[in-house]
Design an enzyme around this catalytic site. Structure first.
Site, PDB file in Angstrom:
ATOM      1  N   LYS A 163     -13.821   3.226  -1.556  1.00 48.43           N
ATOM      2  CA  LYS A 163     -14.715   2.332  -0.815  1.00 48.43           C
ATOM      3  C   LYS A 163     -14.815   2.869   0.611  1.00 48.43           C
ATOM      4  CE  LYS A 163     -15.121  -2.385   0.943  1.00 48.43           C
ATOM      5  NZ  LYS A 163     -14.987  -3.803   0.583  1.00 48.43           N
ATOM      6  N   ARG A 193     -13.269   0.761  -5.934  1.00 48.98           N
ATOM      7  CA  ARG A 193     -12.794   1.373  -4.693  1.00 48.98           C
ATOM      8  C   ARG A 193     -12.210   2.761  -4.920  1.00 48.98           C
ATOM      9  NH1 ARG A 193      -9.891  -3.305  -1.027  1.00 48.98           N
ATOM     10  NH2 ARG A 193     -11.689  -4.679  -0.881  1.00 48.98           N
ATOM     11  N   ARG A 245      -1.374  -2.741  -4.193  1.00 45.97           N
ATOM     12  CA  ARG A 245      -2.672  -2.845  -3.515  1.00 45.97           C
ATOM     13  C   ARG A 245      -3.342  -1.469  -3.426  1.00 45.97           C
ATOM     14  NH1 ARG A 245      -6.490  -6.781  -2.872  1.00 45.97           N
ATOM     15  NH2 ARG A 245      -7.541  -6.630  -0.876  1.00 45.97           N
ATOM     16  N   ASP A 279       0.849  -1.193   0.000  1.00 44.76           N
ATOM     17  CA  ASP A 279       0.000   0.000   0.000  1.00 44.76           C
ATOM     18  C   ASP A 279       0.883   1.241   0.000  1.00 44.76           C
ATOM     19  OD1 ASP A 279      -2.349  -1.621   0.405  1.00 44.76           O
ATOM     20  OD2 ASP A 279      -1.831  -1.739   2.531  1.00 44.76           O
TER      21      ASP A 279
END
Ligand SMILES: *[C@@H]1O[C@H](CO)[C@@H](O)[C@H](O)[C@H]1NC(C)=O
Ligand SMILES: *[C@@H]1O[C@H](CO)[C@@H](O)[C@H](O)[C@H]1NC(C)=O
Length: 359
Positions: free
Chosen positions: A237, A234, A174, A152
């Site tokens: 999200k 997303r 990610r 991330d």
């Protein structure tokens, strides 16, 4: 006749000398008041180890990035071979370990890129168990972009008062930005360029799926003037118990069939003054949380009691509908620092001002 050009030159030449190193402007919205490293004497890391040390130690710091910090290959590689889909064949893949876990960022830090030279390659940032952090004018990219679990770019969890401004993220395995399930409290994300363009998308359509994820408890997130583009899901999200104020962002999807918003149980979304361009599904079906999408001037007057002004209508170009009118949660805005909203007509300005290297 000669004095005027000379004067112009003199003023232009003075500007770089006069500007103090450090943060430009101040946070608007929920993270208003964040000071990061405050007036600490700026430090200029030259090695990865110095950068990691300055970010993670317990001193208030203003950390200026003047170059690319390349973490790719610095922690070696590892391989996965179990397929996440149990029924699918196992395939051995090698990934860069540095991308998996971001650099720890402590409390009272400002991390600021100089001009367009502040770049972190191959590793993200983790603002966890920390308070009062500013990340501004930085590019983070190339975290195992081939792999879903590749890492991330920016992670927040159990924190408060965080401002992420003029940050560019691209080629991320990610999540570009993720607020974990603990409380991240007061957060402002502004002027960021969240670029989902990738050659390794799950749908083989060059659009990244895992872009922005808000799952925290008691999170108050201002998301303003961001350019979110080339996504298939997303974006964002919203779940947990997050109050999200999405204002004056430019969402551009081009031709992917995915979605921008996904609103799960507990998520509370006020969307106003945004532009959606070529976003087929502005919101994924099955909204389980609450949202107010500022659909018309009569409905938008409902904001006045809580925001002190009417909400601002969103704009749609070749995009799907976003028409949800839950007003029960708007009381959560009362007494908070709430970002202003301008009319949704300046998408071009948002896309050209967003990201690093613009301030
Ligand atoms: C951050 O700064 C605040 C205010 O000066 C101080 O109370 C706090 O202890 C600092 N946190 C750390 C981890 O140094
Ligand atoms: C926030 O919104 C939730 C959901 O509508 C509501 O139950 C709660 O009472 C609100 N809290 C405040 C402080 O307004």
């Amino acid at each position: 006749m000669f004095s005027k050009p000379f004067l112009t030159f003199a003023l232009t030449a003075l500007v770089p000398c006069a500007a103090a190193a450090g943060v430009t402007g101040s946070a608007e919205g929920f993270a208003k008041g964040v000071t990061g490293g405050g007036s600490a004497t700026p430090v200029y890391p030259t090695t990865n180890a110095e950068l990691v040390s300055y970010l993670g130690d317990s001193s208030p710091r203003v950390i200026i990035l003047t170059k690319t910090f390349d973490f790719t290959g610095t922690e070696g590689t590892n391989s996965w071979c179990d397929n996440y889909e149990a029924s699918a064949p196992d395939v051995s893949v090698s990934y860069d370990k540095a991308g998996i876990l971001g650099i720890t960022v402590g409390s009272n830090k400002s991390l600021v890129g100089s001009g367009s030279s502040g770049v972190i390659k191959g590793k993200g940032l983790r603002i966890i168990n920390a308070k009062n952090v500013i990340i501004q004018n930085v590019k983070i990219y190339n975290l195992n972009p081939r792999y879903v679990w590749g890492g991330d770019a920016i992670t927040l969890n159990n924190c408060d008062l965080v401002w992420i401004d003029h940050v560019s993220t691209s080629l991320i395995g990610r999540q570009h930005i993720v607020l974990g399930t603990d409380a991240s409290n007061r957060v402002t994300i502004s002027n960021c360029d969240i670029d989902g363009t990738t050659s390794w998308s799950p749908n083989c359509d060059t659009y990244h799926y895992w872009n922005v994820l808000f799952l925290g408890s008691q999170d108050l997130v201002t998301f303003k003037n961001n350019y979110v583009h080339h996504f298939s899901g997303r974006a964002p999200k919203v779940g947990g118990n997050t109050l999200l104020h999405a204002v004056n962002n430019y969402f551009y999807q081009s031709d992917s069939n995915g979605h921008a918003f996904e609103i799960d149980a507990g998520g509370m979304v006020l969307a106003e003054g945004n532009v959606f361009q070529n976003v087929v599904n502005v919101v994924a079906s099955g909204v389980a949380g609450q949202a107010f999408t500022s659909p018309d001037s009569t409905s938008n007057a409902a904001c006045s009691s809580y925001l002190g002004r009417s909400c601002v209508i969103n704009a749609f170009g070749s995009s799907g509908a976003f028409n949800i009118k839950n007003t029960g949660f708007l009381s959560n805005f009362s007494g908070k620092n709430v970002a202003s909203a301008s009319s949704a007509n300046d998408a071009k300005a948002v896309s050209s001002n967003a990201g690093y290297g613009k301030i």
